[in-house]
Structure formats: structure tokens, C-alpha cells
Design an enzyme around this catalytic site. Sequence first.
Site, mmCIF file in Angstrom:
data_model
loop_
_atom_site.group_PDB
_atom_site.id
_atom_site.type_symbol
_atom_site.label_atom_id
_atom_site.label_comp_id
_atom_site.label_asym_id
_atom_site.label_seq_id
_atom_site.Cartn_x
_atom_site.Cartn_y
_atom_site.Cartn_z
ATOM 1 N N GLY A 49 38.366 36.606 44.607
ATOM 2 C CA GLY A 49 39.592 36.388 43.850
ATOM 3 C C GLY A 49 40.128 37.721 43.373
ATOM 4 N N LYS A 50 40.100 37.934 42.061
ATOM 5 C CA LYS A 50 40.640 39.154 41.451
ATOM 6 C C LYS A 50 42.113 39.298 41.782
ATOM 7 C CE LYS A 50 36.325 41.797 41.674
ATOM 8 N NZ LYS A 50 35.723 42.980 42.234
ATOM 9 N N HIS A 51 42.839 38.240 41.572
ATOM 10 C CA HIS A 51 44.288 38.259 41.790
ATOM 11 C C HIS A 51 44.905 37.068 41.054
ATOM 12 C CE1 HIS A 51 42.794 35.713 45.206
ATOM 13 N NE2 HIS A 51 43.680 34.912 44.646
ATOM 14 N N ALA A 52 46.213 37.068 40.983
ATOM 15 C CA ALA A 52 46.970 35.907 40.503
ATOM 16 C C ALA A 52 47.974 35.550 41.591
ATOM 17 C CB ALA A 52 47.687 36.248 39.198
ATOM 18 N N ARG A 96 42.443 34.963 38.500
ATOM 19 C CA ARG A 96 41.192 34.239 38.727
ATOM 20 C C ARG A 96 40.160 35.097 39.439
ATOM 21 N NH1 ARG A 96 44.491 31.128 42.215
ATOM 22 N NH2 ARG A 96 45.815 31.332 40.398
#
Length: 135
Positions: free
Chosen positions: A48-51, A96
Site C-alpha cells: 500500500g503506502k498510498h491513497a 493505507r
Amino acid sequence: MSNYELLDFKIMGDARGSLIALEENHNVPFDVKRVYYIFGTKADVRRGKHAHKNLRQLAICVAGSCKFLLDNGKEKVHLELNSPTQGLLIEGVMWREMYDFSDDCVLMVLADNYYSEDDYIRNYEDFLKEAHHDS
Ligand code: T46
């Protein structure tokens, strides 16, 4: 935090075992354009590590378990998904991260749009600007 929800699915069980049916605009609260699933993730990996700018998703751990960090720019929550009977609905501009994947984890995700790299916010500072603008 208003832009996530845990949904409990009705189990159609009988003596043979269990079954859950997912239907768009019934127990899945959107038109389903895409389904993908994540498996074989190493235990020490963070994904993840993004929106997303504009995407509704429903994540279901159909086997095993994993954890989610959800961050709306103001508050953070950590959740564990460990049951195929529960779905995590994520909406709005929400950072997330997924972590602590069990070896047998299969994380299935239903989305209301096709894959588009343009919809991703991968930089945390950009996410914060977007999240504060959104609220
Ligand atoms: C999300 C979390 C929960 C595609 O080609 N099509 C797709 O539909 C997806 C989801 C990914 N990809 C490609 C893009 C990358 O080259 O597959 C590769 C891995 O994707 P990514 O690094 O974005 O995967 P995660 O696990 O970090 O994030 C995924 C979703 O991308 C994201 O929307 O919310 O799961």
C-alpha cells in the site's frame, strides 16, 4: 473516522460448510468494475503506502490474516482482517498500509473503477494536502 467501515456478510452455511455471496449494490455498496487479490506476501513486507483520489474499495481477507493502517490525515487506526465473513470498505482520500500478512493470506479487493495509476497519491505530503482539502 468516517471514511471506512467494517461490513459483516451473511453466511449461507449448512452441514457441508459455509458460503458467502457478494452482490454489487446489495452487500457490496457500489458497482464492481474490478477484483484483484494479493497473496504470497512476505511477513515483513508493508504494502500500500498510498491513497486514492477517487476510488471505493472493499477488502476481504478470504484466507489468513493481515493488518491495515488507515490514515485520513487527521486520525490513524490499525485494524486486523482475519475472517472471510468481514469486509473493510475504504472510501475517500485515505492513506493505507497493509502489513503482518500471514503466510496463507489471500486479500481480495473489489473496486468501483478500473486500474489507473493516475488515481494514486503515492507521496505522503501530497496526500496530506489532498486530505485537508477534501475535509
Ligand atoms: C490498494 C491496496 C489495498 C495492476 O496492474 N492492476 C491493478 O488492479 C492493481 C491493484 C495493481 N496493478 C499493478 C500495479 C503494480 O505494478 O500491480 C502491481 C502491484 O500493485 P501495488 O503496488 O499498487 O499493490 P499494493 O498491494 O501496494 O496496493 C494494492 C492496490 O494497488 C491499492 O489500490 O488500495 O492494494
